[in-house]
Write an enzyme that holds these catalytic residues in place. Structure first.
Site, mmCIF file in Angstrom:
data_model
loop_
_atom_site.group_PDB
_atom_site.id
_atom_site.type_symbol
_atom_site.label_atom_id
_atom_site.label_comp_id
_atom_site.label_asym_id
_atom_site.label_seq_id
_atom_site.Cartn_x
_atom_site.Cartn_y
_atom_site.Cartn_z
ATOM 1 N N GLU A 25 5.579 -20.566 22.959
ATOM 2 C CA GLU A 25 5.014 -19.896 24.146
ATOM 3 C C GLU A 25 5.637 -20.430 25.429
ATOM 4 O O GLU A 25 5.675 -21.644 25.670
ATOM 5 C CB GLU A 25 3.481 -20.078 24.173
ATOM 6 C CG GLU A 25 2.849 -19.407 25.402
ATOM 7 C CD GLU A 25 1.370 -19.134 25.300
ATOM 8 O OE1 GLU A 25 0.771 -19.351 24.232
ATOM 9 O OE2 GLU A 25 0.810 -18.684 26.331
ATOM 10 N N ASP A 52 -7.126 -18.450 15.110
ATOM 11 C CA ASP A 52 -6.971 -19.722 15.835
ATOM 12 C C ASP A 52 -8.108 -20.681 15.529
ATOM 13 O O ASP A 52 -9.282 -20.266 15.478
ATOM 14 C CB ASP A 52 -6.990 -19.457 17.351
ATOM 15 C CG ASP A 52 -5.600 -19.302 17.928
ATOM 16 O OD1 ASP A 52 -4.615 -19.606 17.235
ATOM 17 O OD2 ASP A 52 -5.507 -18.874 19.098
ATOM 18 N N LYS A 96 -4.230 -20.993 12.848
ATOM 19 C CA LYS A 96 -3.205 -21.469 13.795
ATOM 20 C C LYS A 96 -3.798 -22.607 14.599
ATOM 21 O O LYS A 96 -4.984 -22.547 14.972
ATOM 22 C CB LYS A 96 -2.752 -20.333 14.716
ATOM 23 C CG LYS A 96 -1.760 -20.807 15.788
ATOM 24 C CD LYS A 96 -1.027 -19.652 16.464
ATOM 25 C CE LYS A 96 -1.818 -18.945 17.533
ATOM 26 N NZ LYS A 96 -2.228 -19.806 18.660
ATOM 27 N N ASP A 112 -7.451 -17.430 20.236
ATOM 28 C CA ASP A 112 -8.575 -17.894 21.057
ATOM 29 C C ASP A 112 -8.457 -17.406 22.501
ATOM 30 O O ASP A 112 -9.348 -17.649 23.316
ATOM 31 C CB ASP A 112 -8.771 -19.415 20.965
ATOM 32 C CG ASP A 112 -7.575 -20.206 21.456
ATOM 33 O OD1 ASP A 112 -6.558 -19.592 21.830
ATOM 34 O OD2 ASP A 112 -7.658 -21.454 21.455
ATOM 35 N N SER A 113 -7.382 -16.636 22.804
ATOM 36 C CA SER A 113 -7.331 -15.934 24.099
ATOM 37 C C SER A 113 -8.498 -14.951 24.205
ATOM 38 O O SER A 113 -8.843 -14.499 25.289
ATOM 39 C CB SER A 113 -6.009 -15.185 24.259
ATOM 40 O OG SER A 113 -5.836 -14.266 23.191
ATOM 41 N N GLU A 133 -2.692 -25.701 17.792
ATOM 42 C CA GLU A 133 -1.742 -25.983 18.881
ATOM 43 C C GLU A 133 -1.285 -27.436 18.855
ATOM 44 O O GLU A 133 -2.051 -28.327 18.500
ATOM 45 C CB GLU A 133 -2.409 -25.701 20.242
ATOM 46 C CG GLU A 133 -2.738 -24.244 20.458
ATOM 47 C CD GLU A 133 -3.286 -23.958 21.853
ATOM 48 O OE1 GLU A 133 -3.328 -24.865 22.713
ATOM 49 O OE2 GLU A 133 -3.693 -22.793 22.060
HETATM 50 O O1 KIV Z 1 -4.704 -17.110 21.709
HETATM 51 C C1 KIV Z 1 -3.776 -16.292 21.530
HETATM 52 O O2 KIV Z 1 -3.954 -15.079 21.671
HETATM 53 C C2 KIV Z 1 -2.483 -16.808 21.114
HETATM 54 C C3 KIV Z 1 -1.310 -15.873 20.999
HETATM 55 C C4 KIV Z 1 -1.006 -15.123 22.203
HETATM 56 C C5 KIV Z 1 -0.110 -16.579 20.520
HETATM 57 O O3 KIV Z 1 -2.368 -17.969 20.878
#
Ligand code: KIV
Length: 262
Positions: A182, A83, A113, A44-45, A115
């Site tokens: 992280e 994510d 994924k 989600d970045s 968090e």
């Molecule tokens: O959102 C993301 O890109 C991430 C990774 C960098 C682990 O969570």
């Protein structure tokens, strides 16, 4: 052969580092896959690096699905993990099941994924994995909690480190197949990596994790600002700017396109 979650475990047992990068579009996903990356994360970045938001919070499930579909179309070998964005899983296990189910059904990604490691999240992980949905965990600096944590390194005191270790253990017991660590101290990442039977994937967590992940825009030098732990392997901002300026000046000077030869 396509990468699956069992193979990631074998890589940990064999001490072979797991190479992980993020992608949000077809073209980059194809390049990463062809270059032999093991895991491609639709992180989600992408809210920040692809969509221009200030944090990861605004990105929606629809947007993640849109990008994950494009990534998946570009990938033949790597495991694709998408994510679950902010507030699409924290409310209840039912909400998480609905969101994760949509991701797996609609995008073809093989895992999700999420968090955090507090008890409600581990309960959610247990239910998702019971339903056959592979889940990757993420502890330490969790960017969806930026308004609580900032982007500071986590786990610096013995108590805070112990808390992250316990979260990681609880997530592994709940069934995550791997876990992102992280921005935590190297020695804490080492302790977690030695303790868990599943692979750890580090970002800003030192060299002792079972794998490493970078945001691909950082690796390629496309990001305007780099987190302290990231590394650019090329400066594509400069290369792209130069190419665009060269095109602009060719067009303005009538040098592109060239006259057709008869
Ligand atoms: O959102 C993301 O890109 C991430 C990774 C960098 C682990 O969570």
């Amino acid at each position: 052969m396509a990468v699956n979650i069992q193979q990631l475990n074998q890589l940990k047992q064999q001490g072979r580092p797991i190479v992980t990068l993020t992608a949000s579009d077809y073209g980059i996903a194809q390049l990463l896959d062809e270059a032999g990356v093991d895991v491609i994360m639709v992180g989600d970045s992408l809210a920040m690096v692809t969509l221009g938001y200030q944090t990861t919070l605004p990105v929606t499930l629809e947007e993640m699905i849109h990008h994950a579909k494009a990534v998946r179309r570009g990938v033949k070998r790597a495991l694709v993990v998408c994510d679950l964005p902010f507030l699409t899983y924290q409310e209840s296990p039912q909400q998480a099941m609905h969101s994760a189910g949509r991701i797996l059904k609609e995008t073809g990604a093989q895992a999700v994924k999420l968090e955090g490691g507090y008890p409600a999240i581990t309960q959610t992980v247990a239910q998702l994995t019971l339903a056959g949905i592979p889940v990757m965990g993420h502890v330490g600096l969790t960017p969806q909690s930026v308004h609580q944590l900032g982007y500071r390194q986590q786990g610096k005191t013995p108590e805070a480190g112990e808390h992250i270790l316990q979260e990681a253990i609880a997530l592994a017991e709940a069934g995550v197949f791997a876990i992102v660590l992280e921005h935590i101290p190297d020695d804490l990442a080492l302790r977690i990596t030695q303790k868990l039977p599943i692979p750890t994937i580090g970002i800003g967590a030192g060299p002792h994790c079972d794998g490493q992940v970078l945001v691909t825009s950082d690796l390629l030098g496309l990001s305007q600002r780099l987190p302290p732990f990231a590394k650019s392997y090329v400066n594509l901002r400069e290369i792209i700017t130069q190419a665009v300026q060269d095109f602009g000046s060719d067009v303005r000077q009538g040098q592109f396109p060239e006259t057709q030869k008869k």
